[in-house]
Design an enzyme around this catalytic site. Structure first.
Site, PDB file in Angstrom:
ATOM      1  N   GLY A  38       0.828  -1.190   0.000  1.00  0.00           N
ATOM      2  CA  GLY A  38       0.000   0.000   0.000  1.00  0.00           C
ATOM      3  C   GLY A  38       0.863   1.240   0.000  1.00  0.00           C
ATOM      4  O   GLY A  38       2.092   1.179   0.068  1.00  0.00           O
ATOM      5  N   PHE A  53       2.910  10.254   2.110  1.00  0.00           N
ATOM      6  CA  PHE A  53       4.336  10.446   2.323  1.00  0.00           C
ATOM      7  C   PHE A  53       5.123   9.148   2.413  1.00  0.00           C
ATOM      8  O   PHE A  53       6.318   9.175   2.688  1.00  0.00           O
ATOM      9  CB  PHE A  53       4.572  11.253   3.603  1.00  0.00           C
ATOM     10  CG  PHE A  53       4.007  12.639   3.546  1.00  0.00           C
ATOM     11  CD1 PHE A  53       4.466  13.550   2.613  1.00  0.00           C
ATOM     12  CD2 PHE A  53       3.000  13.022   4.404  1.00  0.00           C
ATOM     13  CE1 PHE A  53       3.940  14.828   2.561  1.00  0.00           C
ATOM     14  CE2 PHE A  53       2.474  14.296   4.355  1.00  0.00           C
ATOM     15  CZ  PHE A  53       2.946  15.199   3.423  1.00  0.00           C
ATOM     16  N   GLY A  54       4.485   8.005   2.224  1.00  0.00           N
ATOM     17  CA  GLY A  54       5.231   6.767   2.368  1.00  0.00           C
ATOM     18  C   GLY A  54       4.563   5.594   1.712  1.00  0.00           C
ATOM     19  O   GLY A  54       3.468   5.700   1.159  1.00  0.00           O
ATOM     20  N   LYS A  86       7.788  -0.206   6.212  1.00  0.00           N
ATOM     21  CA  LYS A  86       7.243   1.130   5.982  1.00  0.00           C
ATOM     22  C   LYS A  86       8.397   2.037   5.588  1.00  0.00           C
ATOM     23  O   LYS A  86       9.394   2.126   6.296  1.00  0.00           O
ATOM     24  CB  LYS A  86       6.588   1.671   7.255  1.00  0.00           C
ATOM     25  CG  LYS A  86       5.175   1.207   7.487  1.00  0.00           C
ATOM     26  CD  LYS A  86       4.573   1.987   8.648  1.00  0.00           C
ATOM     27  CE  LYS A  86       3.137   1.575   8.912  1.00  0.00           C
ATOM     28  NZ  LYS A  86       2.551   2.366  10.019  1.00  0.00           N
ATOM     29  N   ASP A 141      -8.790   2.516  14.136  1.00  0.00           N
ATOM     30  CA  ASP A 141      -9.100   1.837  12.865  1.00  0.00           C
ATOM     31  C   ASP A 141      -9.081   0.325  13.071  1.00  0.00           C
ATOM     32  O   ASP A 141      -8.535  -0.415  12.265  1.00  0.00           O
ATOM     33  CB  ASP A 141      -8.097   2.244  11.785  1.00  0.00           C
ATOM     34  CG  ASP A 141      -8.562   1.833  10.380  1.00  0.00           C
ATOM     35  OD1 ASP A 141      -9.752   1.498  10.231  1.00  0.00           O
ATOM     36  OD2 ASP A 141      -7.732   1.834   9.453  1.00  0.00           O
TER      37      ASP A 141
END
Length: 876
Positions: free
Chosen positions: A589, A593-594, A627, A731
């Protein structure tokens, strides 16, 4: 030689599939077939270093294109190829200028567009976007594009490296995209877990369109890259990628459609189709066969209806030869601009690696005079197979009799009038519906609703009116015209500050009430929707909250400011891992910004040493989630990324994803976390049925009721740990729960960054995305995120688990209706809609879910209480 090239082109077209190994012809930068007007740039240093001087092996002007400033994402050289082109190779040089120049690009990126409006970033099969450039000003460097791209417009973007001044000369190689296909849409590919073999992923990893509601929309990918899958779908031709990479595949019983896969194909213009060729796997020993039949419908124009009569074709199934093969489907010279085809399953699985179309529009004889007149290209190349020299293959355009623009103008005018009429009709219907509901919704004032976002409170409002005497103001006087939706609810929403004064339970700490006092051995059968247990611990802290927006677009965790201070005073405790030992497998995904990548970490168990949190891998490679912060991230995003690392490094619970190591000694900054081999819980459950004699007899992937209860207990345990630290997840859902092969669950936060689950989030234009179907009413209307709102989301997660994730929560409600339903929860007049009780769920557990969805926060259970209530069920 020229005749040989022509025969190759004709053979390729006759076979129905473009061959990247032969499609390597200079497209006209050096020899001038690409005109100066088709070469543009973001800037130029002088007029003599403009884009028109960027032609390979040419020395006009001052020898090359040079941007005005040092290289950045804002600097680019753009080439218009004139027609859709299958681009396979890019060559670059620096500025030599007859010994007087020494500027060159050490690295560059490639962006492309098929229409000049929507731009896409090219990346190779390993996920890298940067290509190696030149090492001096005169030697040409040739880069093969793996995968190749189908485009008309190309941008070369120099990448800053050693702060050197850059200049570029360019040649592009490929051939005309005669197929004419500009996009295909299909269900997303799925994952296979064959016994005794590694997991095979049949996703379209190079697809450049959108991912919405588990569908691929509006792009091109591996079905048009020219690479044919092998007979054994677990093997790949090259590139060191994962098993199943070359195929896009689906399992019969996991699709909502009754036994078929529906795909839609859109072309650059109306064509007379003669046939469609589909390269399909047929390894029937593993439950894979070519499609049994196919039916195709035709649409002559994009705004027209599909023609009623399809073309149908039934294949001859082969149970003897397991070889993959092309299946040719006759299309009977039907004319269309779009096709919709349904491919029917013949076995458990169906897999395609290439799809191509033949039409009567392809005119190959026109190549003969062109090929014979193109001069030879000379350059030093780092490739084993240099590009060939040939002209841009093109079919003759039909003559324009001068009336076409007039007809088009008339049609556009008629279409605009129809659109305006339809809009007015729909608007009148909407106004009528609002007026019908006005007695319940609106009294005498305009109203305002607060819709929460991850970082701030978003106000959706109607134009303000002056306050009347004796009435509170209707809201802020500043309006924002960019919001997508305005919701008209009860006048109690006029001023959220007044609303909080009316609801004391929202403005004070949720201390223990008289609803049962302390809870030691809860009996969920005694818990009703309005009399639920809770402990003496507060549900949430009323201190200042620090909300870290994860760089990948995920929520991360919201934590009290004091907790962040205590966690971030120390240095990062995670060890620095050699980034060269991370091998890219798949992009999971991305966010603003990443990005999140699935990687193999070589030597990670030895690096972590004794006490490693990694399970026994039986000698297999270790999968990790990485990440990565983008190079163009803001300083605020960089600081948040480092804070996220510090916080994650302190989390230590068997059911929370662990930070294993980091790569922060140099850019790009990376954090390496655990990744479970069974993927996320949503995908895992959606591909299974409840365990029964039928599933055992037919070898259907299944899961037992005991497994579901065990998963629920683990999630409640992990959330109990987060709640003990006053961490608010915000979430919680099955998409954010990962599983290993022993069905151990780890709570993560990757869900929002994955295109696969984009439909689970409601987007506020220009601001944020919200998982509204999992959010408590006070989070949506008041922007209040607490441990109690996480409890609400846990109830929805339980519902997902016991429906085996076969449908989305509130699947019959639109996003707007879900938000309106939160108003009914607040009014509490019995009109609110609850999720139904899943058939697999015991009644006592559904009552527990109802407790989680209590309107009043003190009536919701704590995670400790939920854990104690669920734990006995596992042992039953």
């Amino acid at each position: 030689m020229h005749l040989f090239l022509l025969l190759i082109l004709q053979a390729t077209a006759a076979f129905g599939q473009i061959d990247p190994a032969h499609c390597r012809y200079a497209l006209g930068m050096e020899d001038g077939r690409i005109k100066d007007d088709d070469i543009t740039a973001s800037s130029q240093w002088y007029e003599t270093t403009g884009p028109q001087y960027s032609r390979m092996n040419r020395e006009e002007g001052d020898g090359a294109w040079c941007p005005e400033d040092n290289p950045s994402d804002a600097q680019y050289l753009q080439v218009d190829l004139g027609k859709l082109t299958f681009l396979t190779v890019v060559g670059t040089q620096g500025r030599y200028a007859r010994y007087s120049g020494n500027e060159f690009a050490r690295a560059y990126r490639l962006n492309y567009s098929r229409d000049g409006l929507l731009w896409k970033s090219w990346m190779n099969r390993l996920g890298n976007t940067v290509m190696e450039g030149n090492k001096n000003a005169y030697t040409s460097v040739i880069n093969d594009l793996h995968p190749p791209i189908i485009t008309r417009y190309v941008r070369l973007i120099p990448v800053p490296k050693l702060s050197t001044t850059v200049c570029m000369r360019v040649e592009l190689y490929g051939c005309l995209w005669e197929d004419g296909l500009i996009s295909y849409s299909a269900p997303e590919g799925q994952i296979m877990m064959p016994p005794g073999y590694p997991i095979a992923s049949f996703n379209d990893s190079t697809y450049d369109g959108a991912h919405e509601r588990r569908k691929l929309l509006g792009g091109l990918g591996q079905l048009t890259d020219g690479v044919i899958g092998l007979d054994d779908f677990l093997l790949t031709r090259q590139y060191h990628v994962w098993p199943g990479y070359d195929y896009l595949g689906w399992r019969n019983d996991s699709l909502g459609s009754p036994g078929f896969v529906e795909m839609e194909f859109v072309f650059d213009r109306k064509r007379n189709f003669t046939s469609m060729k589909v390269h399909s796997n047929n390894m029937f020993t593993r439950g894979v066969k070519i499609f049994s039949s196919v039916s195709c419908w035709f649409k002559p124009r994009l705004i027209a209806d599909w023609e009623v009569e399809p073309v149908s074709f039934k294949t001859v199934l082969d149970d003897r030869n397991p070889s993959a093969r092309y299946v040719t489907v006759p299309l009977n010279r039907r004319a269309a601009k779009s096709l919709r085809c349904r491919f029917y399953f013949a076995d458990f699985w169906m897999m395609f690696s290439e799809i191509s179309f033949q039409s009567e529009d392809t005119i190959l004889p026109s190549l003969i005079p062109i090929v014979s007149t193109v001069p030879q290209v000379k350059m030093e190349s780092t490739m084993s197979t240099p590009p060939m020299t040939a002209a841009n293959v093109s079919a003759s355009d039909p003559p324009d009799d001068g009336k076409t623009p007039i007809l088009i103008g008339c049609l556009v005018t008629i279409i605009l009038l129809l659109v305006i009429i339809i809009f007015l009709i729909l608007w009148c219907q909407y106004v009528c519906k609002v007026l019908e509901k006005a007695p319940r919704r609106i009294l005498d004032e305009e109203v305002t609703v607060r819709l929460s976002s991850c970082s701030d409170t978003i106000i959706l409002q109607t134009p303000p009116v002056p306050p009347r005497s004796g009435h509170a103001p209707t809201g802020p006087t500043n309006t924002d015209p960019h919001y997508e939706r305005v919701f008209l609810l009860d006048p109690q929403y006029q001023n959220p500050a007044v609303l909080r004064n009316k609801l004391p339970e929202l403005s004070q700490s949720a201390e223990a009430s008289a609803c049962g006092g302390g809870y030691a051995e809860p009996d969920v059968t005694q818990c009703t929707p309005h009399q639920c247990f809770h402990s003496n611990a507060p549900h949430y802290a009323e201190t200042d909250i620090v909300r870290l927006q994860g760089v990948t677009g995920s929520n991360m965790y919201a934590v009290p400011a004091l907790t962040v201070d205590s966690l971030t005073r120390k240095d990062i405790s995670a060890a620095e891992f050699p980034r060269q030992q991370l091998i890219f497998r798949e992009k999971l995904g991305e966010g603003q910004f990443g990005e999140v990548h699935l990687c193999e970490a070589e030597g990670l168990p030895e690096f972590l040493g004794e006490g490693s949190p990694l399970p026994d891998r039986d000698g297999r490679s270790v999968l990790v989630a990485v990440k990565q912060l983008r190079a163009d991230a803001t300083s605020q995003a960089r600081n948040d990324f480092l804070k996220e690392i510090k916080i994650m490094s302190r989390l230590n619970d068997p059911n929370i994803i662990r930070l294993l190591c980091v790569c922060v000694s140099s850019d790009p900054l990376c954090m390496v976390t655990e990744y479970m081999e069974n993927g996320d819980l949503n995908m895992f459950l959606s591909q299974r049925e409840i365990e029964s004699t039928l599933t055992h007899a037919n070898n259907i992937p299944s899961v037992s009721l005991s497994d579901l209860l065990h998963m629920s207990v683990q999630i409640s345990s992990g959330m109990t740990y987060l709640a003990s630290l006053n961490f608010v997840h915000r979430d919680l859902a099955t998409r954010n729960c990962l599983l290993d092969r022993r069905l151990t669950i780890k709570i993560s936060d990757f869900g929002m960054s994955r295109n696969l689950y984009s439909s689970d989030y409601y987007r506020i234009q220009g601001r944020a995305v919200l998982p509204i179907r999992w959010m408590a009413w006070e989070s949506i209307l008041l922007g209040k995120f607490t441990t109690a709102s996480d409890v609400w989301a846990f109830g929805v997660t339980l519902w997902e688990i016991f429906t085996l994730c076969k449908e989305q929560p509130y699947s019959l409600l639109s996003d707007e209706q879900v938000i309106e339903n939160t108003g009914e929860f607040f009014r509490n007049q019995g009109r609110q809609i609850f999720l139904y009780g899943p058939p697999l769920c015991p009644p006592s557990l559904f009552e527990l879910m109802m407790c989680c969805w209590s309107r009043d926060i003190p009536d919701r259970p704590t995670f400790e209480g939920l854990y104690q209530a669920l734990k006995p069920h596992v042992n039953q």
